[in-house]
Design an enzyme around this catalytic site. Structure first.
Site, short mmCIF file in Angstrom:
data_model
loop_
_atom_site.label_atom_id
_atom_site.label_comp_id
_atom_site.label_asym_id
_atom_site.label_seq_id
_atom_site.Cartn_x
_atom_site.Cartn_y
_atom_site.Cartn_z
N CYS A 116 31.92 20.56 69.65
CA CYS A 116 31.01 19.78 69.14
C CYS A 116 29.77 20.59 68.27
O CYS A 116 28.99 20.23 67.49
CB CYS A 116 29.63 19.75 70.36
SG CYS A 116 30.65 18.73 71.88
N HIS A 164 27.21 20.25 65.51
CA HIS A 164 26.00 20.62 65.93
C HIS A 164 25.44 21.39 66.38
O HIS A 164 24.42 21.85 67.82
CB HIS A 164 25.72 19.53 67.44
CG HIS A 164 25.95 18.04 67.39
ND1 HIS A 164 25.10 16.77 66.53
CD2 HIS A 164 26.41 17.39 67.36
CE1 HIS A 164 24.63 16.21 66.46
NE2 HIS A 164 26.36 16.22 66.47
N ARG A 173 27.92 7.73 73.29
CA ARG A 173 27.74 8.94 72.75
C ARG A 173 28.41 10.12 72.47
O ARG A 173 29.55 10.19 71.20
CB ARG A 173 26.13 9.34 72.44
CG ARG A 173 26.16 10.35 71.53
CD ARG A 173 26.08 9.93 69.39
NE ARG A 173 27.50 9.69 69.75
CZ ARG A 173 28.13 9.93 68.26
NH1 ARG A 173 26.90 8.44 67.39
NH2 ARG A 173 28.76 9.68 67.94
N CYS A 197 32.00 11.03 70.03
CA CYS A 197 31.91 12.10 69.23
C CYS A 197 33.17 12.49 69.36
O CYS A 197 33.92 13.44 68.58
CB CYS A 197 31.08 13.29 70.44
SG CYS A 197 29.25 13.39 69.36
#
Lengths: 286, 104, 206
Positions: free
Chosen positions: A195, A199, A243, A247
């Site tokens: 992730c 991010h 979401r 992802c």
């Protein structure tokens, strides 16, 4: 005749009529921008932001909110049970503020649950929905928005303008946060992505899409309040669980099980990081 | 059975601002589903708006309008407490009527 | 001894202590990995075994992408030695095909089909040709890549190796190991090398 009624410019104020991506033939991919100068993107984003602001007052999410409210307040399960019996952590039937205080520990099931997981749990328990049916189509598509997505939208809307305050009191709530933090940073799969690859830094983007740094409260809230959100491309509501799922798809991971501990943990990490920020959802997305 | 509309009606000076959100698929008839089959056209084709018992708008819409559309109208001469009645019909004969009262 | 002492202190401040003790004993990373192995399932071409970290990923994961220099150097060398260069010795393909590949974000997700060639995903993270303004910023700009560096055989070899396995040059780079992972074929990588280095490529235009 005191009332002199005249109408003005019906067509000119049809603000949302441009959100018509769903109406394009499915095969036609949007052409890439071919303008000359690089770094034009700020302008594009700014334009979109303006458009989004106009729509915010008339976010079609409200339609789903209304539907969810109807289910929450009026739908009866076998034996006459209703969602008034559902405890989202603040007492049976209490909706106000509940969304921004999950994930949390629920003693009745002995689990930490995120909002979506808890709501589905209640709809199965009180309204007689079948979990296997919900799992068959957990996310909205252009054919159908499942009922639980509408209920989530309603519950989320009842936390609008409240501060995010996911609890970190119970040992299992702390555990979920800590594990979620690890999942966030875990690189694997054929592309070596975690992730955090997208991010974990400030000011990054994929194509023109800004990527919030989810390790920072003021950024984490941007991602948090986007979901549940009305996706203008397609015209339906999508949730936090969606979401996370999408992802991981882009991360080239296998698929996380819907409403699994891993996703709850990840949501605990993201929500706790956003604690103290004001929730302004449900969102509206391109 | 169609889902309810969300109607907002408020006086701004001597003008009533009315906004309505409609829940509708607004299929163009040109889109294909994942299996490649054409999704049949399904869209709102007639809208009427009555304010205080008087018809102020009668309009036709087509497939160029988005899914779950928003419409905004400005009506002069209406007053607080007037009833707003909005009605739509689609090409499959489905219809829906909802009401609101103009707020201050 | 120490544990006993802590138990005593813990009794005094039960709440805070349970968390502190747990932190020292528990390995949340291992718990997270175990949880993911339980929760992530095969879908389409994205098989469940993808959540298992390989050796390099494990090193980067355990060091928060900051491995000790000596370990990084050794592992980078290992990765570089495993790069498969084209047997015909040609490293440059067709920049036009490379541009198309750079545009495509497809490949290796559970919604991609088996046997369909993936894309390079390049514009997701990099500025490349000046005509494409929709580019990401996770990686550095590659605009003028060849103009700045020159289209030398060494540079071609570097670019090919970098795309084949970015980790051979920077162990915990955010960039995928496209050749190593089987995400791009030899001829696809050649086309991308051409996009970066060919003097005719818009990347190197004025």
């Amino acid at each position: 005749m005191k009332q002199r009624l005249s109408t003005l410019m019906v067509a000119a104020v049809m603000t949302a009529s441009f959100a018509a991506h769903a109406q394009q033939p499915a095969k036609k991919a949007p052409p890439p921008a071919k303008a000359a100068a690089p770094a034009k993107k700020e302008g594009i984003t700014a334009e979109f932001e303006k458009f989004r602001e106009v729509l915010e007052e008339d976010n079609p999410a409200e339609l789903f909110e209304a539907k969810g409210e109807d289910i929450w307040k009026n739908k009866k399960g076998p034996g006459g049970a209703t969602m008034a019996q559902c405890d989202l952590g603040l007492g049976a039937g209490v909706v106000k503020g509940a969304y921004v205080q999950m994930p949390r520990w629920f003693a009745d099931v002995g689990q930490v649950m995120d909002a979506e997981r808890r709501i589905v749990h209640c709809m199965v328990k009180y309204l007689g929905y079948k979990e296997e049916d919900i799992r068959k189509q957990p996310f909205s598509n252009d054919q159908r928005t499942p009922d639980h997505v509408s209920v989530i939208t309603y519950v989320a809307a009842q936390s609008r303008n409240l501060k995010i305050a996911a609890p970190q009191k119970h040992a299992k709530e702390i555990e979920a946060y800590r594990i979620g933090k690890e999942i966030f940073a875990y690189r694997a799969g054929p592309y070596d992505f975690s992730c955090a690859t997208c991010h974990g830094d400030d000011g990054k983007r994929i194509r023109t899409q800004d990527l919030p740094n989810l390790r920072k409260p003021a950024e984490a809230v941007k991602a948090y309040q986007g979901w549940p959100g009305y996706r203008m491309t397609g015209g339906f509501m999508l949730t936090q669980q969606w979401r996370m799922n999408d992802c991981f798809r882009q991360q080239r991971f296998p698929e996380p099980t819907y409403l699994s501990d891993s996703i709850t943990a990840l949501l605990a990490y993201m929500t706790v990081t956003a604690n103290g920020q004001v929730y302004k959802g449900p969102g509206i997305k391109r | 059975m169609a889902d309810p509309m969300k109607i907002r009606a408020q006086m701004k000076g001597d003008t009533a601002e009315i906004r309505v959100l409609m829940s509708h698929a607004m299929e163009t008839g040109q889109r294909k589903d994942n299996a490649g089959a054409t999704v049949p056209a399904h869209f709102i084709q007639a809208i009427t708006v009555d304010v205080g018992g008087k018809r102020v708008i009668q309009g036709q819409t087509s497939t160029s309008v988005s899914r779950n559309p928003v419409f905004g109208f400005k009506v002069k001469g209406a007053k607080v407490g007037d009833k707003v009645v909005i009605h739509w019909e689609d090409n499959k004969g489905d219809k829906r009527t909802d009401e609101a009262v103009i707020a201050a | 001894m120490t544990a006993m002492k802590k138990t005593v202190v813990c009794a005094a401040a039960a709440l805070a202590c349970s968390a502190v003790l747990a932190d020292e004993i528990r390995n949340y990373r291992a718990e997270a990995v175990a949880m993911m192995k339980r929760d992530f399932k095969t879908r389409g071409i994205a098989t469940a075994d993808r959540v298992h970290e390989d050796g390099l990923q494990a090193v980067c994961n355990r060091t928060s992408d900051n491995p000790p220099k000596d370990i990084a150097a050794r592992l980078e060398r290992d990765q570089l030695e495993a790069v498969k260069y084209p047997t015909d010795g040609k490293l440059m393909g067709d920049w036009k095909a490379g541009e198309k590949l750079a545009q495509s974000g497809r490949g290796m997700t559970w919604s991609d089909k088996a046997g369909v060639p993936g894309g390079g995903n390049c514009y997701n993270c990099h500025q490349i040709s000046p005509t494409e303004t929709s580019f990401g910023t996770i990686g550095p700009s590659l605009y003028q890549f060849g103009k700045i560096r020159g289209n030398t055989p060494e540079m071609q070899k570097y670019a090919y190796g970098k795309i084949w396995n970015a980790k051979a040059f920077n162990l915990c780079s955010a960039m995928p190991r496209f050749g190593h992972a089987g995400a791009l074929t030899e001829s696809q990588i050649k086309d991308l090398v051409a996009l970066l280095l060919d003097p005719q490529s818009p990347v190197n235009s004025k």
